[in-house]
Write an enzyme that holds these catalytic residues in place. Structure first.
Site, PDB file in Angstrom:
ATOM      1  N   ASP A  77      -2.503 -18.191   0.170  1.00 39.36           N
ATOM      2  CA  ASP A  77      -3.505 -18.773  -0.736  1.00 39.36           C
ATOM      3  C   ASP A  77      -4.209 -19.948  -0.068  1.00 39.36           C
ATOM      4  O   ASP A  77      -5.432 -20.108  -0.167  1.00 39.36           O
ATOM      5  CB  ASP A  77      -2.878 -19.173  -2.084  1.00 39.36           C
ATOM      6  N   LYS A 128       3.397 -15.391   1.823  1.00 40.04           N
ATOM      7  CA  LYS A 128       3.761 -16.179   0.636  1.00 40.04           C
ATOM      8  C   LYS A 128       5.285 -16.297   0.598  1.00 40.04           C
ATOM      9  O   LYS A 128       5.960 -15.736  -0.265  1.00 40.04           O
ATOM     10  CB  LYS A 128       3.238 -15.487  -0.636  1.00 40.04           C
ATOM     11  N   ASP A 173     -12.223  -9.499   3.694  1.00 43.25           N
ATOM     12  CA  ASP A 173     -13.479  -9.492   2.923  1.00 43.25           C
ATOM     13  C   ASP A 173     -14.028 -10.915   2.799  1.00 43.25           C
ATOM     14  O   ASP A 173     -15.236 -11.151   2.872  1.00 43.25           O
ATOM     15  CB  ASP A 173     -13.253  -8.945   1.499  1.00 43.25           C
ATOM     16  N   ASP A 230      -6.340  -7.321   3.568  1.00 45.46           N
ATOM     17  CA  ASP A 230      -7.473  -6.684   2.889  1.00 45.46           C
ATOM     18  C   ASP A 230      -8.360  -7.751   2.248  1.00 45.46           C
ATOM     19  O   ASP A 230      -9.579  -7.764   2.406  1.00 45.46           O
ATOM     20  CB  ASP A 230      -6.929  -5.710   1.830  1.00 45.46           C
ATOM     21  N   TYR A 278       0.823  -1.209   0.000  1.00 45.44           N
ATOM     22  CA  TYR A 278       0.000   0.000   0.000  1.00 45.44           C
ATOM     23  C   TYR A 278       0.861   1.265   0.000  1.00 45.44           C
ATOM     24  O   TYR A 278       0.445   2.294  -0.524  1.00 45.44           O
ATOM     25  CB  TYR A 278      -0.912   0.035   1.240  1.00 45.44           C
TER      26      TYR A 278
HETATM   27  C1  IPM Z   1     -10.501  -1.575   3.480  1.00 41.74           C
HETATM   28  C2  IPM Z   1     -10.721  -0.891   2.164  1.00 41.74           C
HETATM   29  C3  IPM Z   1      -9.550   0.050   1.896  1.00 41.74           C
HETATM   30  C4  IPM Z   1      -8.293  -0.788   1.810  1.00 41.74           C
HETATM   31  C5  IPM Z   1      -9.724   0.943   0.669  1.00 41.74           C
HETATM   32  C6  IPM Z   1     -11.001   1.749   0.725  1.00 41.74           C
HETATM   33  C7  IPM Z   1      -8.529   1.843   0.467  1.00 41.74           C
HETATM   34  O1  IPM Z   1     -10.901  -1.829   1.157  1.00 41.74           O
HETATM   35  O2  IPM Z   1     -10.403  -0.874   4.506  1.00 41.74           O
HETATM   36  O3  IPM Z   1     -10.423  -2.799   3.509  1.00 41.74           O
HETATM   37  O4  IPM Z   1      -7.962  -1.326   0.741  1.00 41.74           O
HETATM   38  O5  IPM Z   1      -7.617  -0.902   2.817  1.00 41.74           O
HETATM   39 MN    MN Z   2     -10.897  -3.893   1.846  1.00 45.61          MN
END
Ligand code: IPM
Ligand code: MN
Length: 368
Positions: free
Chosen positions: A226, A193, A254, A250, A142
């Protein structure tokens, strides 16, 4: 009574709607005499770009640096697709994380029993799920330099992102994960990884050393990222704490979110190092984004943001008991069969953002 300063940054899309429910919970904390929370509200993301030409202004950063905690709604949306890369809405959020040095991102994925059928995984796989993803938040790809697109002049371009980690960054995030594991299931999976990335090799080495030196009472497993992604949908309950870098964190968070029923359920806390007074800088935000498709309709699920506020009470305001009560109220309204659109279910009542907030507050008040 303790008094705290909380900066509210509702942001874009559904951010202002879900944050609206938090301001009502702040009133509840203040009127119940648990603490005095003074709030200030400011802009971040696309709305800040529209107002100041920056996705977070220096003035807002100054308030954030002085606050006891920051709560953020969401940033971004198609409206700002064309703005320059360094001014895009997400840049405001990244600057907050970086300048406040919030290196530890805690993303708990808890499956409330009432929601086990809303998950895309089978009930028996997710019922009772309780995972904590500890994502490194101020390093890795990042922020690594160089980060650029070069025109090669022959009709081709070359894009570079850089994944960088130094020992101290891995030591401090590993320590956060081990400390949390001690208070939970005493198990840490460290995901990287190492088979293809030098940062993965160092990550593995440093986590192993921190474990050996300071946390050998905690069980540590190394797992390739993975494989971790695969195991999260195969048998998520095998995990307790997962510690991983910024990008894998990240993605994996999700994925874990969906096991809980909806991205609309996942809160997060981003914490800095402890200062001399034992206090940490902190930012609390739902894991979901700005959901432009449903913005302004009063349909968004406020639970992730309300649960993020509960995390603020626990980690920044020393009100762990009030946090427990809010989490209990969330479980209660789900048991009562109330659902926002993202978790709607046959036989349950679909409600909007405000009604969900009303029900959580009513449950809180009836329990006191
Ligand atoms: C998260 C989001 C952010 C990230 C974006 C909005 C920059 O997806 O907080 O997970 O990638 O960290
Ligand atoms: Mn995210």
């Amino acid at each position: 009574m303790a008094s705290y300063k909380l900066l509210l940054l509702p942001g874009d899309g559904i951010g202002p709607e879900v944050m609206g429910e938090v301001t009502r919970l702040i009133d509840w904390v203040n009127t119940s005499g648990l603490a005095t929370i003074e709030t200030e509200t400011d802009l971040v993301g696309g709305c800040a770009y529209d107002a100041h030409g920056e996705s977070v202004s220096d003035a807002t950063m100054k308030i954030a640096l002085e606050a006891d905690a920051v709560m953020l709604g969401a940033v971004g949306g198609p409206k700002w697709d064309g703005v320059p890369y360094d001014k895009r809405p997400e840049a405001g959020l990244l600057r907050l994380r970086k300048d406040l040095e919030l290196f530890a991102n805690l993303r708990p994925a808890i499956c409330y029993p009432a929601l086990a059928d809303a998950s895309s995984l089978k009930r028996e796989l997710v019922d009772g799920l309780d995972i904590m993803i500890v994502r490194e938040l101020t390093g890795g790809v990042y922020f690594g330099e160089p980060k650029e697109i070069t025109d090669l002049g022959n009709g081709q371009k070359r894009a570079v992102d850089t994944q960088v980690y130094e020992t101290y960054e891995i030591v401090r995030i590993a320590a956060v994960a081990f400390e949390l594991a001690r208070k939970r299931g005493n198990l840490v999976h460290s995901a990287e990884k190492r088979n293809v990335m030098k940062t993965g090799v160092l990550w593995n080495e440093v986590v192993t050393q921190v474990h050996k030196d300071r946390y050998s009472d905690v069980k540590l497993e190394h797992i390739l990222a993975d494989n971790c992604a695969m195991q999260l949908v195969r048998a998520p309950k095998q995990f307790d704490v997962i510690v991983t870098d910024n990008l894998f964190g990240d993605v994996l968070s999700d994925e874990a979110a969906m096991a809980t029923g909806s991205l609309g359920m996942l809160p997060s806390a981003s914490l800095g190092a402890e200062d001399e007074r034992g206090r940490r800088k902190a930012l609390y935000e739902p894991v979901h984004g700005s959901a432009p498709d449903i913005a302004g309709k009063g349909a968004a699920n406020p639970i992730a943001t309300i649960a993020s506020f509960a995390m603020a009470l626990r980690y920044s305001f020393d009100l762990g008991e009030a946090a427990d009560r809010i989490e209990k109220a969330i479980a209660d309204v789900l048991d009562q069969g109330l659902r926002t659109g993202d978790i709607k279910q046959d036989g349950c009542k679909t409600v909007g953002t405000r009604e969900m907030g009303d029900a959580i507050i009513a449950s809180l008040k009836s329990a006191t």
